[in-house]
Scaffold this active site. Structure first.
Site, PDB file in Angstrom:
ATOM      1  N   TYR A  44      -2.026  -1.183   9.993  1.00 58.80           N
ATOM      2  CA  TYR A  44      -2.075  -1.465   8.552  1.00 58.80           C
ATOM      3  C   TYR A  44      -0.803  -0.989   7.856  1.00 58.80           C
ATOM      4  O   TYR A  44      -0.206  -1.718   7.062  1.00 58.80           O
ATOM      5  CB  TYR A  44      -3.297  -0.785   7.949  1.00 58.80           C
ATOM      6  CG  TYR A  44      -3.490  -1.063   6.473  1.00 58.80           C
ATOM      7  CD1 TYR A  44      -4.019  -2.272   6.042  1.00 58.80           C
ATOM      8  CD2 TYR A  44      -3.148  -0.112   5.510  1.00 58.80           C
ATOM      9  CE1 TYR A  44      -4.205  -2.533   4.699  1.00 58.80           C
ATOM     10  CE2 TYR A  44      -3.341  -0.360   4.166  1.00 58.80           C
ATOM     11  CZ  TYR A  44      -3.863  -1.575   3.761  1.00 58.80           C
ATOM     12  OH  TYR A  44      -4.037  -1.828   2.423  1.00 58.80           O
ATOM     13  N   SER A  76       0.848  -1.186   0.000  1.00 52.14           N
ATOM     14  CA  SER A  76       0.000   0.000   0.000  1.00 52.14           C
ATOM     15  C   SER A  76       0.879   1.230   0.000  1.00 52.14           C
ATOM     16  O   SER A  76       1.933   1.244   0.653  1.00 52.14           O
ATOM     17  CB  SER A  76      -0.898   0.016   1.242  1.00 52.14           C
ATOM     18  OG  SER A  76      -1.529   1.281   1.404  1.00 52.14           O
TER      19      SER A  76
END
Length: 242
Positions: free
Chosen positions: A149, A136
């Site tokens: 995350y 990401s």
């Protein structure tokens, strides 16, 4: 781009990016095995594109081993897409509870490693194996209030580089994509302000859909992509440059 004759495993294929990529790979001629913890939705996607399906829980090593054992022909590619992204943002780092941290690491990091380990023997058989991990761009620019995350996706980037070194002698290429925030079910909880921040900050302004990413994944799973091994590609319409 043709993937005719290549057998590819897509995890997290029941919806979102995984589903879109699976459909794109099928259109490119790949033979697919799909996997997801969402069994009913995953089977529906598989049936619609004439793919195989096997349920998998990335928190359960036995489930991952069962999936790998069910694949009865050599794999040419693995799209390591399954991860936890929903409902874990918007929390300052010092308020993240330990159970959430452990669950995110268990799925996003350990699950990616275990899945790769389970299917690598099959990838070695074909001589031109490809692994594409999903990271990401939050781990590239340090998105706030998303610590578990961001840390997990940073680990995926580091694993990608290490795996590229270890598997390169076997002719296996390992890359990662680092998308920006996508318009999928998993990002519906994200505040509109964060979506707007991304949309305005991209070199190509606007929202980013999973369809924007699918073509890049297809190329990285092809035989032509070996020279990119070890790279992390920020497929985010120019929100982050590396």
């Amino acid at each position: 781009m043709t993937l005719a004759g290549r057998h590819i495993l897509v995890t997290g294929a029941a919806r979102g990016l995984g589903e879109v990529v699976a459909r794109h790979l099928a259109d490119a001629g790949a033979r697919l095995t799909l996997a997801d913890i969402l069994e009913e939705e995953g089977r529906a996607v598989a049936d619609s594109i004439a793919a195989g399906f096997h349920p998998v829980d990335l928190r359960d090593p036995d489930s991952i081993r069962s999936l790998a054992a069910s694949i009865d022909e050599p794999l040419h590619g693995l799209f390591n897409n399954a991860a936890i992204a929903t409902g874990i943002g918007g929390i300052p780092f010092d308020e993240v509870d330990i159970d959430t941290w452990d669950r995110v690491m268990e799925v996003n990091v350990r699950g990616t490693w275990l899945m790769t380990r389970a299917v690598t023997p099959s990838l070695r058989q074909c001589g031109s194996g490809r692994i594409v991990n999903v990271a990401s761009d939050t781990a590239l620019w340090g998105a706030p209030n998303l610590m578990s995350y961001v840390a997990s996706k940073g680990a995926v980037m580091s694993m990608t580089r290490a795996l590229a070194r270890e598997l390169g002698p076997d002719g296996i290429g390992v890359t990662a994509i680092a998308p920006g925030i996508l318009t999928t079910e998993s990002t519906e909880y994200v505040p509109k302000e964060r979506h707007a921040l991304y949309g305005q900050g991209r070199a190509v302004p606007g929202e980013q859909s999973p369809e924007d990413v699918a073509g890049t994944v297809a190329f990285l799973l092809s035989e032509d992509a070996l020279t990119l091994t070890g790279q992390v590609l920020p497929v985010n319409r120019g929100f982050v440059f590396t």
